[in-house]
Structure formats: structure tokens, C-alpha cells
Motif scaffolding. Structure first.
Motif, PDB file in Angstrom:
ATOM      1  N   GLU A  33       0.828  -1.213   0.000  1.00  0.00           N
ATOM      2  CA  GLU A  33       0.000   0.000   0.000  1.00  0.00           C
ATOM      3  C   GLU A  33       0.860   1.259   0.000  1.00  0.00           C
ATOM      4  O   GLU A  33       0.527   2.249  -0.662  1.00  0.00           O
TER       5      GLU A  33
ATOM      6  N   GLN B 143       1.957   1.782  -3.366  1.00  0.00           N
ATOM      7  CA  GLN B 143       0.839   2.303  -4.155  1.00  0.00           C
ATOM      8  C   GLN B 143       0.656   3.793  -3.927  1.00  0.00           C
ATOM      9  O   GLN B 143       0.364   4.542  -4.868  1.00  0.00           O
TER      10      GLN B 143
ATOM     11  N   ALA C 211       3.895   0.610  -7.305  1.00  0.00           N
ATOM     12  CA  ALA C 211       3.614  -0.804  -7.054  1.00  0.00           C
ATOM     13  C   ALA C 211       3.339  -1.610  -8.317  1.00  0.00           C
ATOM     14  O   ALA C 211       3.438  -2.838  -8.293  1.00  0.00           O
ATOM     15  N   ASP C 212       2.998  -0.963  -9.434  1.00  0.00           N
ATOM     16  CA  ASP C 212       2.489  -1.703 -10.594  1.00  0.00           C
ATOM     17  C   ASP C 212       3.465  -2.747 -11.107  1.00  0.00           C
ATOM     18  O   ASP C 212       3.090  -3.897 -11.361  1.00  0.00           O
TER      19      ASP C 212
ATOM     20  N   LEU D 207      -6.065   5.532  -0.324  1.00  0.00           N
ATOM     21  CA  LEU D 207      -4.981   5.644  -1.302  1.00  0.00           C
ATOM     22  C   LEU D 207      -5.236   6.697  -2.369  1.00  0.00           C
ATOM     23  O   LEU D 207      -4.357   6.954  -3.191  1.00  0.00           O
TER      24      LEU D 207
END
Length: 652
Positions: free
Chosen positions: A74, A77, A82-83, A453
Motif C-alpha cells: 500500500e 501504491q 507498485a504496478d 490511497l
């Protein structure tokens, strides 16, 4: 192995371009592992003039840390990083335990969900496995976008306070290798992220290690297996009464990591990969275990230690990551804890460099992260003993009792000047804890989003104003009075925001091409330091954005509708999940720190007189306790740098 997507070859970088990289910095970071890179990513994005020095000639290419816990996912993110890791890494949802003895064959004793929903509420209920070099390459690429680079082949030697005009700054001395030239740079702050044998730590008085008596010795091997062992794609612990224990971790690119714990330091120095292979074969017998290839082997000693201090008395020099705490690798906590050290320190340094932070804010870094380090050592001591003892039932009980902590959701900070309002909580949102995952609909474009987020990381505090019913006259008056008071000339938030506007004009965030689609200006309408968000249960068709007070209608991208409980991890609406539900006529404000932790919570009854003004004054009092309106920033270092192109980035 080089990361093919980023094509970062092993090569010695060019020397610093002195015209683009001045010798006066806001922050100097020693160490370019996950802790140092995470800190540099945060500071670089926020416009802080930062230098990163590392004695290694290149990033990590194979091995080392590999497990990313749910809360770290998280965090990545929130940074928009994070992808690639989610795409390339291996997601492990379960943990298996096996046992064998001289009289019985190796057999599975249990298979459990790693993060049961009944114990911990997570957006990503799994461990993400990919090696440290991949994580470093993602962070390095982000540094390039912010105009920063890593100064390789630089070994830290010492630091001291400057003299004359620079008496408030530190002079950091380094040696460049292989030339062995001495280099001096000036910085307002120094952070040692240089590992368990940290040289920065050795130069901070009183940072002696506080150690647990247990030390562990490990052999570890990454390779591609040829095996008929059935749980090779689960996190697996195998106990053999004859031969000891093996920890199996599945990895990206069809790799498997095998951990073997040695019983004494006498043998570990002589352990090679052949020994680890034979030991794994003995423990896993009668299953076939052969290696098609080996990518990395390591043997090392790990002691459970915490430094007595995480900063020097002047709050100019800090340590983070393995420099401040070390422990065993059994529960995949080291890299995660290290990165969150930097996550905690980064936003506080940004405010300190800009002159907005009172001393209590930087002091809170050591208080908060030392608590986490001791919590980690205490858990690791028990967890390591259970693994070594071979009692599967006790190990399973220990894991269940610490599941929230292992995942990161249970990493909590104590009540303090920046974490208070505990008596106002009836739900899962609590000061000193991260916001629970929750879904809501963004009003302006009808998109369901993860509320915790949705606002990008800009070093801002998020102020969630929770008003379930926007149609009542008392609620309308509350919002209008709150808006008018916050935006008034006397408001501390307004005065601080004006100072922040000037600070970011002089020391702007970098213009990053990769941020063009994030439209970050949406979240800076009121302030560079605060984003106001409105969360309501009122149906969309019952109100227009234009009907809201200016504090909210000028920030339309942070108005949320609490109407999609079917998308939530627990099937709950956001308001009752966070706050336990509000009584009729009640409203609330949730202050969230730049690192995603809840800072404070308070509820009000809107039927009472002047409650909107009272809420605004409460906000002023909370932020005034650790922030200040400066006369001028502390540092004169410039942060006007250009993002590095791909060629220069590859040199890192």
C-alpha cells in the motif's frame, strides 16, 4: 541478474556534475539500499535537495531481501510504484507446515491462509515476493524522474558540524573509490541507511546496540528447482527431527529460495551452496530436490539488536533500517521495516527543512520507530525460537497472534503530540494506526476508489471531514462555519498554508513527466500542506458540488460518497468502518499524516452552538502543537534540478 525492463547494467557511474549537483544539500543519505532509496524517493518528490552516497559500484543484482508485506504494498501504491512489482512478483497466500522424523516420512501437518480476513483487514492479503534488486530498480527509476542520482563508490568516513557561516550545517566526509580521494559535502541533515555495520551510527554518540542474547546463522540459496515436493509454490516450513529445518519461499522467474539455519557459528563460515543443497535434500526426503540453476548463495550471521538512539542530540544526524535494528529473516520484516523507517522520517524532514516543524516532530521519529523496532525484536525472538524448536502447533499459534504485526497493519504508534484522540474512536480508524482499507465513490467522476490511497503522496496532511447528512440545517451551518473559520486571516492553517506556498515557490517539487497524468494540482487548491476531503452518505442526486462551502467545492476531487459497501473488504461502509457509526447529528474530523497514519480524531454534535468554529480551532490547536509558521526556511540549498534521461538513469 540485471532487470531487463529497466536495462540497468553494472557499470561505474560518471562523477557528479558539479554544475547540476551543488555541494550544499538539505539532506545527505548514506546507503542506497531499500531504506536509503525510499527516503530519497520521498525527499526528491517533495523538492528537497538530496544527495545519496553508496560505497557499492551498482545496485543489488541478485539475492538479499525478497518479501513485501501488505502494508508496504500500500505504501508503494501511495507512491505510484507498485504496478511493476505487482506484475512481476509472486503472490503467496498460504503457509504450509511439514514434519518428518527417523520413524515417519516427511508429511504435511497443516496448510493455512497466510492472512485470514477474520484476523486482519487488508487490501492485499498476501506476501509479494521479488528480489531486492528489482525493488531497488523501481526506486532508482523514480529518483531519476525527480532529478536525483546515486553517487556510487563513495564510502562515508565521518561527519562534523561546520564553522562560520555554515555552523548550523554538517560537513560530511567521504572517500571515493578506487581513487581514494577525500570528498566533503555540506548538509543540514545526515541519514545513515548504511546497514548493520553502519559507519554513520558509529559516529553518533550513544548509539550502542541493545541486543537479545540469541544470534542465528544462515545459509540461503536462490535457484530453479527440479522437484516433486508439492508445496514449492507456498511459503513452507519443513521440520526434520534428524536434520533440522528448512524454510521455502517461492520467487519470481520460477526461482525458489531455500533457507537453512545453522546451529552454531563454528560451521557457518565453511558453509557453501553444496552444503545447503545437501541439507535441503535431507530435510525434504523422500521428495526429489535438484537444482537446474543457482542464481545466488549467501551465508551470514544475524543478531537481534536495536540501537540505543536513532538520532544525535542535535537532531541533525539519523539512522534508519538495518543501521538501527537487525533480526532474523524468518518473517520477512527487515526490508519492510527499513522502508517504513524512511517513510516515517521523510515527511518530517521535508517539514523541518522548510522550517515548518517544531523540534517535537523530528523527535517523534526516534520515539515511533524505536517502539516498532523493539516490538519487532520481541516478536522475532519468539518466532525464531518456535521455528528452531520444531513445535508446529506453537509456531502456528505464534504466527496467528502476530499476524497483524507481520502484515504491517498492526504496526502502531503510541499516543503523542502527533497521535491523539483515542477516546473518540468507535471503529477501526485509530490514532497511531494506518487507515483501514475502505471504498467510496468519488463524487466528481463517479469512480469507486480506495479512499485511503486516492490522494497522491505530496507531503500533505489529509483532513477528512465526515458529515453523513449534508441536507440538515445544522450540518450545513457546521460546514459553512468550519470553512469560513479555516479560511480566515486569523486561522493557523491559513497562515501556515501561505508560508508553505512561498516555500514551495522557492523550493518547488520537481516537474516530473511521469506525474502528468496524476494531475497533482487537483490536491493543492487550498494548500501545499493540507488537502481537505469531505466524506458523506448523502446521495449524489441530493446535492451539487457548487452548494458546498468554498473549502470543499474548490477541491471537487476529494468529495466522496459512502455508498459502495459491496466493494469493501468486509462489506462495510466507510464511515461506520472508520468511526463505528455516528449518532444522529454527529460529525467527525479525521486528520491523516503524510505517511498514511491517523494523527487525530474528534467528533462533534452539530446541534451545539458554534461547533463549526470549535472544530476549526481544534484543527489549529492540533497542528500548532508540532508545526510552526517560519520566518524563513532553514536551508539555502537549491532543488531546481532536471529529471535525468534514460541514459543517465541506466548509469545508476
Amino acid at each position: 541478474m540485471a532487470d531487463t525492463d529497466y536495462n540497468l547494467p553494472t557499470m561505474r557511474p560518471q562523477t557528479i556534475d558539479e554544475r547540476q549537483h551543488p555541494e550544499k544539500y538539505d539532506v545527505a543519505i548514506v546507503g542506497a539500499g531499500p531504506a536509503g532509496l525510499t527516503l530519497a524517493v520521498v525527499l526528491g518528490r517533495l523538492g528537497i535537495c538530496t544527495a545519496v552516497f553508496d560505497e557499492r559500484p551498482s545496485r543489488t543484482l541478485v539475492g538479499r531481501a525478497d518479501g513485501i508485506q501488505p502494508k508496504t504494498i500500500e505504501t508503494l501504491q501511495m507512491l505510484g510504484l507498485a504496478d511493476k512489482l505487482l506484475r512481476d512478483g509472486v503472490k503467496v497466500y498460504d503457509i504450509c507446515m511439514w514434519r518428518g522424523s527417523a520413524t515417519s516420512s516427511t508429511r504435511r501437518i497443516s496448510r493455512q491462509v497466510h492472512y485470514p480476513a477474520s484476523i486482519v483487514d487488508l487490501l492485499h492479503p498476501y506476501i509479494l515476493l521479488c528480489h531486492q534488486g528489482t525493488i531497488e530498480s523501481v526506486l532508482i527509476r523514480d529518483l531519476c524522474a525527480s532529478g536525483l542520482r546515486i553517487n556510487r563508490d563513495h564510502r562515508f568516513t565521518n561527519f562534523d558540524h561546520g564553522a562560520g557561516e555554515n555552523s548550523s550545517a554538517l560537513v560530511v566526509s567521504l572517500k571515493t573509490t578506487p581513487e581514494d580521494d577525500v570528498k566533503h559535502v555540506s548538509a543540514d541533515y545526515l541519514v545513515g541507511c548504511d546497514g548493520a555495520r553502519s559507519l554513520v551510527r558509529q559516529h553518533i554518540p550513544g548509539t550502542h546496540a541493545i541486543a537479545k542474547p540469541q544470534e542465528s546463522y544462515w545459509g540461503v540459496l536462490d535457484g530453479v528447482l527440479d522437484t516433486d515436493f508439492p508445496d514449492i509454490w507456498s511459503k513452507t516450513v519443513v521440520f526434520s527431527e534428524e536434520h533440522g529445518s528448512v524454510l521455502i519461499i517461492p520467487r519470481e522467474r520460477n526461482l525458489t529460495r531455500i533457507y537453512i539455519e545453522m546451529k552454531s557459528s563454528h560451521s557457518v563460515k565453511n558453509v557453501d551452496q553444496t552444503f545447503v543443497m545437501k541439507q535441503a535434500q535431507l530435510v525434504l526426503a523422500p521428495y526429489r530436490v535438484q537444482w537446474r540453476s543457482v542464481e545466488w548463495f549467501g551465508n551470514y550471521q544475524v543478531a537481534q539488536r536495536v540501537a540505543a538512539r536513532f538520532s544525535d542530540p542535535s537532531l541533525c544526524a539519523f539512522i534508519a533500517g538495518d543501521a538501527s535494528h537487525t533480526h532474523s529473516p524468518k518473517a520477512a520484516q527487515g526490508m519492510n521495516t527499513s522502508m517504513h523507517d524512511s517513510w516515517n522520517l521523510g515527511w518530517k524532514l521535508n517539514l523541518s527543512v522548510r522550517g515548518f516543524a517544531k523540534p517535537a516532530l523530528l523527535e517523534s521519529y526516534e520515539v515511533e520507530r524505536m517502539k516498532v523496532a523493539h516490538d519487532l525484536i520481541n516478536f522475532d525472538f519468539e518466532h525464531a525460537n518456535e521455528i528452531a524448536g520444531g513445535n508446529i502447533e506453537r509456531l502456528a499459534d505464534n504466527f496467528r497472534a502476530n499476524t497483524r504485526f507481520i502484515a504491517g497493519a498492526g504496526v502502531e504508534y503510541a499516543e503523542s503530540i502527533i497521535n491523539h484522540g483515542y477516546n473518540q474512536t468507535g471503529g477501526f480508524a485509530k490514532p497511531g494506526c494506518t487507515l483501514p482499507p475502505s471504498k467510496a465513490t468519488r463524487y466528481i467522476d463517479a469512480n469507486p476508489v480506495d479512499v485511503q490511497l486516492d490522494v497522491p503522496m505530496l507531503g500533505q496532511f489529509r483532513v477528512y471531514v465526515v458529515v453523513p447528512d449534508l441536507l440538515g440545517s445544522d450540518q450545513k451551518k457546521f460546514l459553512c462555519d468550519l470553512s469560513d473559520t479555516v479560511e480566515s486571516e486569523l486561522s493557523f492553517l491559513t497562515r501556515l498554508s501561505r508560508a508553505a506556498s512561498e516555500s514551495y515557490r522557492r523550493k518547488p517539487r520537481p516537474l516530473r513527466p511521469i506525474d502528468v497524468f496524476s494531475c497533482l494540482e487537483r490536491y493543492r487548491v487550498f494548500s501545499e500542506l493540507f488537502t481537505f476531503c469531505l466524506l458523506t452518505s448523502t446521495p449524489k442526486e441530493d446535492f451539487e458540488l457548487a452548494s458546498l462551502p468554498s473549502l470543499f467545492f474548490t477541491s471537487p476531487w476529494t468529495v466522496y460518497l459512502d455508498d459502495v459497501p459491496h466493494l469493501d473488504t468486509k462489506g462495510l461502509r466507510c464511515i461506520p468502518k472508520w468511526l463505528g457509526g455516528l449518532e444522529h447529528g454527529e460529525v467527525a474530523i479525521v486528520n491523516v499524516r503524510p505517511d498514511g497514519y491517523v494523527g487525530s480524531i474528534k467528533k462533534w454534535d452539530v446541534s451545539r452552538q458554534d461547533v463549526g468554529e470549535a472544530a476549526a480551532h481544534w484543527l489549529d490547536e492540533y497542528y500548532d502543537s508540532f508545526l510552526d509558521v517560519p520566518d524563513g526556511g532553514r536551508s539555502e540549498a537549491t532543488s531546481e534540478v532536471e529529471p535525468l534521461d534514460d541514459k543517465k538513469c541506466r548509469e545508476l
